[in-house]
Design a protein around this motif. Structure first.
Motif, PDB file in Angstrom:
ATOM      1  N   TRP A  59      15.214  62.518  53.134  1.00  0.00           N
ATOM      2  CA  TRP A  59      16.221  63.342  52.451  1.00  0.00           C
ATOM      3  C   TRP A  59      17.552  63.320  53.195  1.00  0.00           C
ATOM      4  N   GLN A  60      17.501  63.460  54.514  1.00  0.00           N
ATOM      5  CA  GLN A  60      18.733  63.452  55.314  1.00  0.00           C
ATOM      6  C   GLN A  60      19.553  62.193  55.066  1.00  0.00           C
ATOM      7  N   GLN A  61      18.874  61.080  54.889  1.00  0.00           N
ATOM      8  CA  GLN A  61      19.590  59.819  54.740  1.00  0.00           C
ATOM      9  C   GLN A  61      20.067  59.566  53.313  1.00  0.00           C
ATOM     10  N   ILE A  62      19.241  59.886  52.320  1.00  0.00           N
ATOM     11  CA  ILE A  62      19.642  59.565  50.949  1.00  0.00           C
ATOM     12  C   ILE A  62      20.711  60.509  50.419  1.00  0.00           C
ATOM     13  N   THR A  63      20.881  61.666  51.052  1.00  0.00           N
ATOM     14  CA  THR A  63      21.941  62.581  50.613  1.00  0.00           C
ATOM     15  C   THR A  63      23.250  62.337  51.362  1.00  0.00           C
ATOM     16  N   ASP A  64      23.290  61.334  52.197  1.00  0.00           N
ATOM     17  CA  ASP A  64      24.542  60.868  52.796  1.00  0.00           C
ATOM     18  C   ASP A  64      25.068  59.793  51.847  1.00  0.00           C
ATOM     19  N   TYR A  65      25.758  60.234  50.799  1.00  0.00           N
ATOM     20  CA  TYR A  65      26.102  59.356  49.687  1.00  0.00           C
ATOM     21  C   TYR A  65      27.063  58.236  50.072  1.00  0.00           C
ATOM     22  N   GLU A  82      34.044  65.691  45.664  1.00  0.00           N
ATOM     23  CA  GLU A  82      34.046  67.149  45.727  1.00  0.00           C
ATOM     24  C   GLU A  82      32.653  67.627  46.106  1.00  0.00           C
ATOM     25  N   SER A  83      32.609  68.564  47.027  1.00  0.00           N
ATOM     26  CA  SER A  83      31.353  69.166  47.424  1.00  0.00           C
ATOM     27  C   SER A  83      31.653  70.592  47.838  1.00  0.00           C
ATOM     28  N   ASN A  84      30.984  71.538  47.211  1.00  0.00           N
ATOM     29  CA  ASN A  84      31.232  72.937  47.513  1.00  0.00           C
ATOM     30  C   ASN A  84      29.925  73.604  47.924  1.00  0.00           C
ATOM     31  N   ARG A  90      26.872  73.788  41.136  1.00  0.00           N
ATOM     32  CA  ARG A  90      27.838  72.888  40.489  1.00  0.00           C
ATOM     33  C   ARG A  90      27.644  71.449  40.919  1.00  0.00           C
ATOM     34  N   GLY A  91      26.881  71.219  41.961  1.00  0.00           N
ATOM     35  CA  GLY A  91      26.616  69.865  42.423  1.00  0.00           C
ATOM     36  C   GLY A  91      27.803  69.256  43.147  1.00  0.00           C
ATOM     37  N   VAL A 109      32.158  47.431  37.979  1.00  0.00           N
ATOM     38  CA  VAL A 109      31.977  48.714  37.302  1.00  0.00           C
ATOM     39  C   VAL A 109      32.333  49.836  38.253  1.00  0.00           C
ATOM     40  N   GLU A 110      32.711  50.945  37.670  1.00  0.00           N
ATOM     41  CA  GLU A 110      32.927  52.149  38.455  1.00  0.00           C
ATOM     42  C   GLU A 110      32.419  53.333  37.657  1.00  0.00           C
ATOM     43  N   ILE A 111      32.037  54.361  38.402  1.00  0.00           N
ATOM     44  CA  ILE A 111      31.435  55.507  37.746  1.00  0.00           C
ATOM     45  C   ILE A 111      31.720  56.769  38.560  1.00  0.00           C
ATOM     46  N   HIS A 112      32.015  57.825  37.834  1.00  0.00           N
ATOM     47  CA  HIS A 112      32.152  59.157  38.421  1.00  0.00           C
ATOM     48  C   HIS A 112      30.900  59.931  38.020  1.00  0.00           C
ATOM     49  N   LEU A 113      30.225  60.465  39.020  1.00  0.00           N
ATOM     50  CA  LEU A 113      28.943  61.120  38.787  1.00  0.00           C
ATOM     51  C   LEU A 113      28.976  62.574  39.236  1.00  0.00           C
ATOM     52  N   ARG A 114      28.241  63.392  38.535  1.00  0.00           N
ATOM     53  CA  ARG A 114      27.921  64.741  38.998  1.00  0.00           C
ATOM     54  C   ARG A 114      26.520  64.630  39.581  1.00  0.00           C
TER      55      ARG A 114
END
Length: 192
Positions: A59-65, A82-84, A90-91, A109-114
């Motif tokens: 988890w520690q590693q995969i959440t380091d996006y 953004e991270s709050n 709100r993610g 390709v590019e993508i904006h993700l929530r």
């Protein structure tokens, strides 16, 4: 797929039918793929792999996006917009860009993700905008003995009209290598 808070290897093996060797393939280091019907111009697939590492360390590693460029070689940029921490419901907002070489052209390709996290259990990726008609993915972690089963499901329809058969073939071809790369980077990150 098997989901449980803490499942033993014997319980997990009983969850698979005797003729289903997926569990044993996972423990031998294989990436198990399960394509799904999606739509005429998109593809959907689920990939699973075993990591000989505790879920909390994965988890520690995969959440380091920002590290996703190391996990998936076609991703050339991954940044948190953004991270709050005071409003986790709100993610996060994440931007990723990828480049894929085909025989005669390069697709970018590019993508904006929530991104929504269920602490040490699940990450859901939902497209806000990007180079897809639709895109969603889910990454789930399940305990398996002293290790972790990582399940990654993705559904995508590109903006360019391409038959779903070609999309599915590309997913079947690329995803196992990407997952093995992810495992290698995660395992190296834990041992260092």
């Amino acid at each position: 797929m098997v989901a449980a808070d803490n499942i033993s290897l014997s319980e997990l093996s009983r969850a698979f039918a005797p003729e289903d060797s997926a569990f044993f393939k996972l423990l031998q280091g294989e990436v198990v793929l399960k394509p799904r019907a999606y739509n005429a111009l998109g593809g959907a697939i689920t990939a699973q792999m075993y990591l000989p590492i505790a879920r909390s360390l994965v988890w520690q590693q995969i959440t380091d996006y920002t590290r996703w460029v190391q996990f998936f070689p076609d991703i050339v940029r991954s940044e948190i917009l953004e991270s709050n921490p005071l409003r986790p419901h709100r993610g996060h907002r994440l931007y990723q860009a990828a480049r894929k070489n085909f025989l005669v052209f390069t697709a970018q390709v590019e993508i904006h993700l929530r991104v929504f996290e269920n602490l040490q259990r699940q990450i859901r990726f939902r497209m806000e905008r990007g180079s897809f008609d639709d895109f969603s993915a889910e990454l789930t972690l399940d305990d398996c003995g002293d290790g972790t089963i990582l399940t990654y499901s993705v559904e995508a329809t590109p903006l360019i009209p391409v038959p779903s058969l070609l999309i599915e073939q590309a997913m079947r071809h690329d995803l196992p290598g990407n997952m093995r790369q992810m495992r290698q980077v995660i395992c190296a990150g834990v041992s260092s």
